[in-house]
Design an enzyme around this catalytic site. Structure first.
Site, PDB file in Angstrom:
ATOM      1  N   ASP A   1       0.880  -1.169   0.000  1.00 18.66           N
ATOM      2  CA  ASP A   1       0.000   0.000   0.000  1.00 18.66           C
ATOM      3  C   ASP A   1       0.919   1.221   0.000  1.00 18.66           C
ATOM      4  OD1 ASP A   1      -1.535   2.169   0.717  1.00 18.66           O
ATOM      5  OD2 ASP A   1      -2.752   1.040   2.152  1.00 18.66           O
ATOM      6  N   ILE A   2       0.807   2.042  -1.031  1.00 15.24           N
ATOM      7  CA  ILE A   2       1.763   3.146  -1.194  1.00 15.24           C
ATOM      8  C   ILE A   2       1.653   4.164  -0.051  1.00 15.24           C
ATOM      9  CG2 ILE A   2       0.356   4.701  -2.648  1.00 15.24           C
ATOM     10  CD1 ILE A   2       2.914   4.954  -4.441  1.00 15.24           C
TER      11      ILE A   2
ATOM     12  N   VAL B   1      -6.049   4.853  -5.799  1.00 14.10           N
ATOM     13  CA  VAL B   1      -4.891   5.256  -4.997  1.00 14.10           C
ATOM     14  C   VAL B   1      -5.029   6.728  -4.563  1.00 14.10           C
ATOM     15  CG1 VAL B   1      -3.358   5.889  -6.916  1.00 14.10           C
ATOM     16  CG2 VAL B   1      -2.399   4.935  -4.848  1.00 14.10           C
ATOM     17  N   ASP B   2      -5.663   7.538  -5.401  1.00 15.47           N
ATOM     18  CA  ASP B   2      -5.903   8.954  -5.099  1.00 15.47           C
ATOM     19  C   ASP B   2      -6.733   9.078  -3.816  1.00 15.47           C
ATOM     20  OD1 ASP B   2      -5.985  11.661  -5.440  1.00 15.47           O
ATOM     21  OD2 ASP B   2      -7.352  11.664  -7.158  1.00 15.47           O
TER      22      ASP B   2
END
Ligand code: ADP
Length: 337
Positions: A9-10, A33-34
């Site tokens: 998970d970034i 992801v945003d």
């Protein structure tokens, strides 16, 4: 300096100074992801994003990271996939380049990317991977010593697999550029049994060749049947009505050699589709995939929608050309496909 792909998970990365956000033009948050980045960073991020006046496709803008473990977020807007002929590749390439440029301007040495455009924007990961990895390697080559770590944080295993595959290809030298002039003797040797004619720009009718270009032609029964040339920064292989281009990467050169060998063994077939005598397209296919049924499927993939309509009305023909002309054949398809 390390370039790698990991699964995760970034928003949870603690080993980078900056993460990249796959944003949309408004920069005011979205899904995927945003959404995860805005959620994890907190509402202050949205406040800062509101001051930026949005972001165009391919551009990159930097903000603070607020509640995230990193220092910065670089927001970029990837292209939406519309089939691949609408500049998607160039825009995706630009996203990576501009993110790294912005990172460099801020002295950022460690950065994590998500797999840009391959979620809601629909870019197939098996095409986004080589653009993405190529863009990063290209940038690093031009700006050595600027980064310590560039990584992709892939949400799922499948995405990770595709990025790892490309990174491995780069690391194994598959994308090293070869010197095409030094390959000329090798190509001539490969074709030596077939009396290759070698031409240069000084020969009659070959003034289209560059100074260091060459064109190797194989004739059968007095007619040109196959050619390999190097010109204008690429190799071209031609068989019958088909021709294909190959870049100067070692990987492409190896593909070229394989295709030449398969052509000579009649294992590679040039396929051409015509309707009412009009040329609609040519491609290559392995002989194992040139049954009528499989070629109809390939033809359907090659043809545009309007052409499918025309061929439905008028039928069409599929011509298969081999290096050995006696093996050539044609399928007439007169019913609807
Ligand atoms: P785009 O609109 O550019 O396609 P998406 O956010 O829809 O962007 O998807 C891009 C990629 O990011 C997809 O592979 C998606 O699975 C992945 N992704 C979604 N959430 C995260 C996350 N928290 N960390 C890393 N990758 C994520």
């Amino acid at each position: 300096m390390e370039i790698r792909a990991i699964q995760g998970d970034i928003t949870k990365q603690t080993d980078v100074e900056a993460i990249v956000n796959a944003a949309n033009e408004s920069l005011l948050g979205g899904g995927g992801v945003d959404g995860a980045i805005h959620y994890a960073a907190g509402p202050e991020l949205l406040k800062e994003c509101r001051t930026l006046g949005g972001c165009k496709i391919g551009e990159a803008k930097i903000t603070g990271a607020y509640n995230l473990p990193c220092k910065y977020i670089i927001h970029t807007v990837g292209p939406r996939w519309h089939g691949g002929d609408n500049g998607e590749g160039e825009f995706l390439n630009l996203c990576y380049k501009n993110c790294l440029e912005v990172a460099m301007q801020h002295g950022i040495r460690t950065i994590a990317f998500p797999s840009l455009s391959t979620g809601a924007f629909g870019y197939p990961v098996e095409q986004a991977n080589w653009i993405a990895v190529g863009a990063v390697y290209g940038f690093v080559e031009k700006h050595p010593d600027q980064f310590d770590l560039i990584e992709w944080v892939c949400f799922d295993k499948n995405t990770l697999k595709y990025y790892n595959k490309e990174i491995e290809l780069h690391q194994s030298g598959f994308y090293e550029e070869i010197d095409p002039v030094s390959k000329e003797p090798e190509l001539i040797a490969l074709l030596s049994e077939y009396n290759p004619e070698v031409h240069r720009y000084t020969d009659d009718g070959f003034d289209w060749l560059d100074d260091d270009g060459y064109s190797i032609i194989i004739k059968r029964d007095g007619e040109e049947r196959m050619y390999v040339d190097y010109n204008d920064g690429e190799f071209t292989l031609g068989l019958g009505c088909w021709h294909g281009h190959y870049n100067l990467y070692r990987k492409d050169y190896e593909d070229l050699i394989k295709d030449i060998e398969n052509t000579l063994n009649n294992a590679l077939v040039a396929v051409t589709i015509r309707c009412d005598g009009e040329w609609f397209g040519s491609w290559k296919t392995p002989v194992s995939e040139c049954s009528k049924k499989e070629l109809i499927i390939q033809a359907r993939e090659t043809m545009h929608k309007e052409l499918i309509e025309k061929t439905k009305r008028n039928g069409y023909q599929i011509e298969c050309e081999f290096f050995d002309k006696t093996k050539d054949f044609t399928y007439i398809i007169d019913s609807e496909i």
